[in-house]
Scaffold this motif. Sequence first.
Motif, PDB file in Angstrom:
ATOM      1  N   HIS A  69       0.829  -1.204   0.000  1.00 35.36           N
ATOM      2  CA  HIS A  69       0.000   0.000   0.000  1.00 35.36           C
ATOM      3  C   HIS A  69       0.865   1.256   0.000  1.00 35.36           C
ATOM      4  O   HIS A  69       0.611   2.209  -0.708  1.00 35.36           O
ATOM      5  CB  HIS A  69      -0.915  -0.034   1.222  1.00 35.36           C
ATOM      6  CG  HIS A  69      -1.779   1.170   1.383  1.00 35.36           C
ATOM      7  ND1 HIS A  69      -1.438   2.212   2.212  1.00 35.36           N
ATOM      8  CD2 HIS A  69      -2.949   1.507   0.810  1.00 35.36           C
ATOM      9  CE1 HIS A  69      -2.375   3.146   2.141  1.00 35.36           C
ATOM     10  NE2 HIS A  69      -3.303   2.746   1.303  1.00 35.36           N
ATOM     11  N   THR A  70       1.900   1.264   0.831  1.00 32.91           N
ATOM     12  CA  THR A  70       2.778   2.429   0.950  1.00 32.91           C
ATOM     13  C   THR A  70       4.219   1.964   1.083  1.00 32.91           C
ATOM     14  O   THR A  70       4.473   0.972   1.774  1.00 32.91           O
ATOM     15  CB  THR A  70       2.437   3.238   2.223  1.00 32.91           C
ATOM     16  OG1 THR A  70       1.043   3.490   2.260  1.00 32.91           O
ATOM     17  CG2 THR A  70       3.186   4.557   2.263  1.00 32.91           C
ATOM     18  N   TYR A  71       5.134   2.641   0.423  1.00 32.07           N
ATOM     19  CA  TYR A  71       6.548   2.378   0.681  1.00 32.07           C
ATOM     20  C   TYR A  71       7.264   3.698   0.861  1.00 32.07           C
ATOM     21  O   TYR A  71       6.863   4.731   0.315  1.00 32.07           O
ATOM     22  CB  TYR A  71       7.176   1.551  -0.444  1.00 32.07           C
ATOM     23  CG  TYR A  71       7.094   2.182  -1.810  1.00 32.07           C
ATOM     24  CD1 TYR A  71       8.084   3.067  -2.250  1.00 32.07           C
ATOM     25  CD2 TYR A  71       6.032   1.886  -2.661  1.00 32.07           C
ATOM     26  CE1 TYR A  71       8.007   3.649  -3.507  1.00 32.07           C
ATOM     27  CE2 TYR A  71       5.953   2.465  -3.920  1.00 32.07           C
ATOM     28  CZ  TYR A  71       6.935   3.351  -4.335  1.00 32.07           C
ATOM     29  OH  TYR A  71       6.862   3.918  -5.566  1.00 32.07           O
ATOM     30  N   ARG A  72       8.277   3.652   1.676  1.00 35.52           N
ATOM     31  CA  ARG A  72       9.027   4.874   1.932  1.00 35.52           C
ATOM     32  C   ARG A  72      10.461   4.518   2.269  1.00 35.52           C
ATOM     33  O   ARG A  72      10.713   3.540   2.980  1.00 35.52           O
ATOM     34  CB  ARG A  72       8.401   5.628   3.107  1.00 35.52           C
ATOM     35  CG  ARG A  72       9.079   6.970   3.375  1.00 35.52           C
ATOM     36  CD  ARG A  72       8.675   7.527   4.711  1.00 35.52           C
ATOM     37  NE  ARG A  72       7.239   7.615   4.835  1.00 35.52           N
ATOM     38  CZ  ARG A  72       6.594   7.431   5.973  1.00 35.52           C
ATOM     39  NH1 ARG A  72       7.246   7.122   7.063  1.00 35.52           N
ATOM     40  NH2 ARG A  72       5.294   7.556   6.028  1.00 35.52           N
ATOM     41  N   PHE A  73      11.378   5.273   1.741  1.00 32.79           N
ATOM     42  CA  PHE A  73      12.784   5.061   2.058  1.00 32.79           C
ATOM     43  C   PHE A  73      13.361   6.387   2.522  1.00 32.79           C
ATOM     44  O   PHE A  73      13.383   7.361   1.787  1.00 32.79           O
ATOM     45  CB  PHE A  73      13.534   4.549   0.824  1.00 32.79           C
ATOM     46  CG  PHE A  73      14.963   4.228   1.102  1.00 32.79           C
ATOM     47  CD1 PHE A  73      15.296   3.142   1.907  1.00 32.79           C
ATOM     48  CD2 PHE A  73      15.991   4.997   0.569  1.00 32.79           C
ATOM     49  CE1 PHE A  73      16.624   2.829   2.170  1.00 32.79           C
ATOM     50  CE2 PHE A  73      17.320   4.688   0.824  1.00 32.79           C
ATOM     51  CZ  PHE A  73      17.640   3.604   1.623  1.00 32.79           C
ATOM     52  N   CYS A  74      13.757   6.418   3.770  1.00 33.71           N
ATOM     53  CA  CYS A  74      14.231   7.671   4.332  1.00 33.71           C
ATOM     54  C   CYS A  74      15.308   7.385   5.366  1.00 33.71           C
ATOM     55  O   CYS A  74      15.126   6.501   6.214  1.00 33.71           O
ATOM     56  CB  CYS A  74      13.051   8.411   4.975  1.00 33.71           C
ATOM     57  SG  CYS A  74      13.485  10.005   5.640  1.00 33.71           S
ATOM     58  N   THR A 100      10.192   1.735   5.126  1.00 29.92           N
ATOM     59  CA  THR A 100       8.911   1.537   5.797  1.00 29.92           C
ATOM     60  C   THR A 100       7.903   1.066   4.758  1.00 29.92           C
ATOM     61  O   THR A 100       7.799   1.671   3.677  1.00 29.92           O
ATOM     62  CB  THR A 100       8.405   2.847   6.433  1.00 29.92           C
ATOM     63  OG1 THR A 100       9.408   3.349   7.314  1.00 29.92           O
ATOM     64  CG2 THR A 100       7.132   2.602   7.236  1.00 29.92           C
ATOM     65  N   PHE A 101       7.220  -0.006   5.063  1.00 29.61           N
ATOM     66  CA  PHE A 101       6.203  -0.531   4.159  1.00 29.61           C
ATOM     67  C   PHE A 101       4.891  -0.697   4.904  1.00 29.61           C
ATOM     68  O   PHE A 101       4.885  -1.111   6.072  1.00 29.61           O
ATOM     69  CB  PHE A 101       6.603  -1.908   3.620  1.00 29.61           C
ATOM     70  CG  PHE A 101       7.910  -1.928   2.887  1.00 29.61           C
ATOM     71  CD1 PHE A 101       7.986  -1.547   1.559  1.00 29.61           C
ATOM     72  CD2 PHE A 101       9.072  -2.338   3.529  1.00 29.61           C
ATOM     73  CE1 PHE A 101       9.197  -1.572   0.885  1.00 29.61           C
ATOM     74  CE2 PHE A 101      10.292  -2.363   2.863  1.00 29.61           C
ATOM     75  CZ  PHE A 101      10.356  -1.979   1.533  1.00 29.61           C
ATOM     76  N   ILE A 102       3.820  -0.396   4.229  1.00 25.95           N
ATOM     77  CA  ILE A 102       2.508  -0.758   4.765  1.00 25.95           C
ATOM     78  C   ILE A 102       1.866  -1.695   3.753  1.00 25.95           C
ATOM     79  O   ILE A 102       1.737  -1.360   2.573  1.00 25.95           O
ATOM     80  CB  ILE A 102       1.642   0.478   5.019  1.00 25.95           C
ATOM     81  CG1 ILE A 102       2.249   1.266   6.187  1.00 25.95           C
ATOM     82  CG2 ILE A 102       0.205   0.058   5.353  1.00 25.95           C
ATOM     83  CD1 ILE A 102       1.618   2.598   6.431  1.00 25.95           C
ATOM     84  N   CYS A 162      15.708  -1.527   9.132  1.00 23.61           N
ATOM     85  CA  CYS A 162      16.979  -0.823   9.014  1.00 23.61           C
ATOM     86  C   CYS A 162      17.923  -1.637   8.131  1.00 23.61           C
ATOM     87  O   CYS A 162      17.758  -2.850   7.971  1.00 23.61           O
ATOM     88  CB  CYS A 162      17.614  -0.645  10.392  1.00 23.61           C
ATOM     89  SG  CYS A 162      16.745   0.527  11.435  1.00 23.61           S
ATOM     90  N   ASN A 163      18.928  -0.978   7.606  1.00 19.47           N
ATOM     91  CA  ASN A 163      19.884  -1.633   6.733  1.00 19.47           C
ATOM     92  C   ASN A 163      20.704  -2.674   7.491  1.00 19.47           C
ATOM     93  O   ASN A 163      21.362  -2.374   8.480  1.00 19.47           O
ATOM     94  CB  ASN A 163      20.817  -0.570   6.149  1.00 19.47           C
ATOM     95  CG  ASN A 163      21.596  -1.091   4.976  1.00 19.47           C
ATOM     96  OD1 ASN A 163      21.809  -2.290   4.839  1.00 19.47           O
ATOM     97  ND2 ASN A 163      22.022  -0.186   4.116  1.00 19.47           N
TER      98      ASN A 163
END
Lengths: 123, 257
Positions: A70-75, A80-82, A115-116
């Motif tokens: 639904h959502t992905y974010r890389f910061c 972060t994934f939903i 986290c990496n």
Amino acid sequence: MSAPVYYEIYRRATIGTTLADALDSLITDQQIQPQLANKILNNFDRVISDLLKSELGIAKSKLTFKGDLHTYRFCDDVWTFIIKNVLIKLTDVSNSGDMLNDNELSVDRFKIVACNARKAGEL
Amino acid sequence: MLTSGVVVSMSNAEATKLYETIIEEVISDSRQDFEDSGIDESTLQELRRVWCEKLSQSGVAKFTWDDEIHHENLGHGHLSVQESMGVLAPDGLLALDSSGGLELPTLSYPTATGDRGHSGGMQLQLPTVLGNDEYDDSTGLMLPRVNQTDGQFELTFETSNAKQLMKKFQVGQADGEFDDDDDSAHDSQDINSDLDDGSDSDKSEGEEGYQEGQIMLCLYDKVQRVKNKWKLTLKEGIANIGGRDYVFQKASGENEW
């Protein structure tokens, strides 16, 4: 050479939030100072990171999941994934071999914070 | 929120073992830090005790110390359910449909600040209901009225027909967990109904509707995308699913965006 840096990510797990709560209550009761609480949380970061590594072998299970991203974010090197409508399957291999213990769970919404792996325990 | 067909008892023995090991190591590794700060050992043990207690209350796993804590907590006003126990809602009156039963006195249970709450605990042990032919199909118990709005309260019943007794108890528990398939009694409780409701709208916090639980904390090895397909390779994580915690060495997921 500085000491290894450990991620604080696991503080958000139940084992971490309950420790933070317990430390907070000691601070509120003026039994310890916040600085000491911070040291304990750093100890926690190190202990849980080391214990989750494979060589020590407490956590052996494998988990697979399938769903709609639904959502992905890389910061800041954190993903972060939903994921929605997820089917999660956990294979408990702790009873080494004799019987694989498969379990499936359906969840309509699931969040992943990662986290990496390459930086963990290094630097 | 879980959908139907969920295996509630998905094994999480590894989480139990991991958590218990973490506690032991963190406490022993912190001993020197406590000493350096001039804090004595009893405070360290207090930290351990509170930590264990809070973990047990979270219900994310079953711990080896759970039984001990149960007894310790009797004095703190906890309402918990074990086999052959009944539960009262804060204002609940549970009456069993029987005549000539026992009636316990009304209790005015101390709140968290109450002095009596810490003095060795309050434990009610109801008399054993002997198999009297006249009351054969009834347990003849009338539960006490407990003026308690939070925490746990534990009742122990000794009875020869525990199963029957359990069937007669209606559960009107506003919080905490109770392993009973019958949810009908919850409907009458509007207290905390929002909390029991897993819908996103009530729990949303911020843009992404963050809700407590249903979260996985881990490390990533690889995140690959081909068109709208995402392949995640993760490891060394903890996941909270359906109120329980699970730990894993490796995880992988294929998801379509």
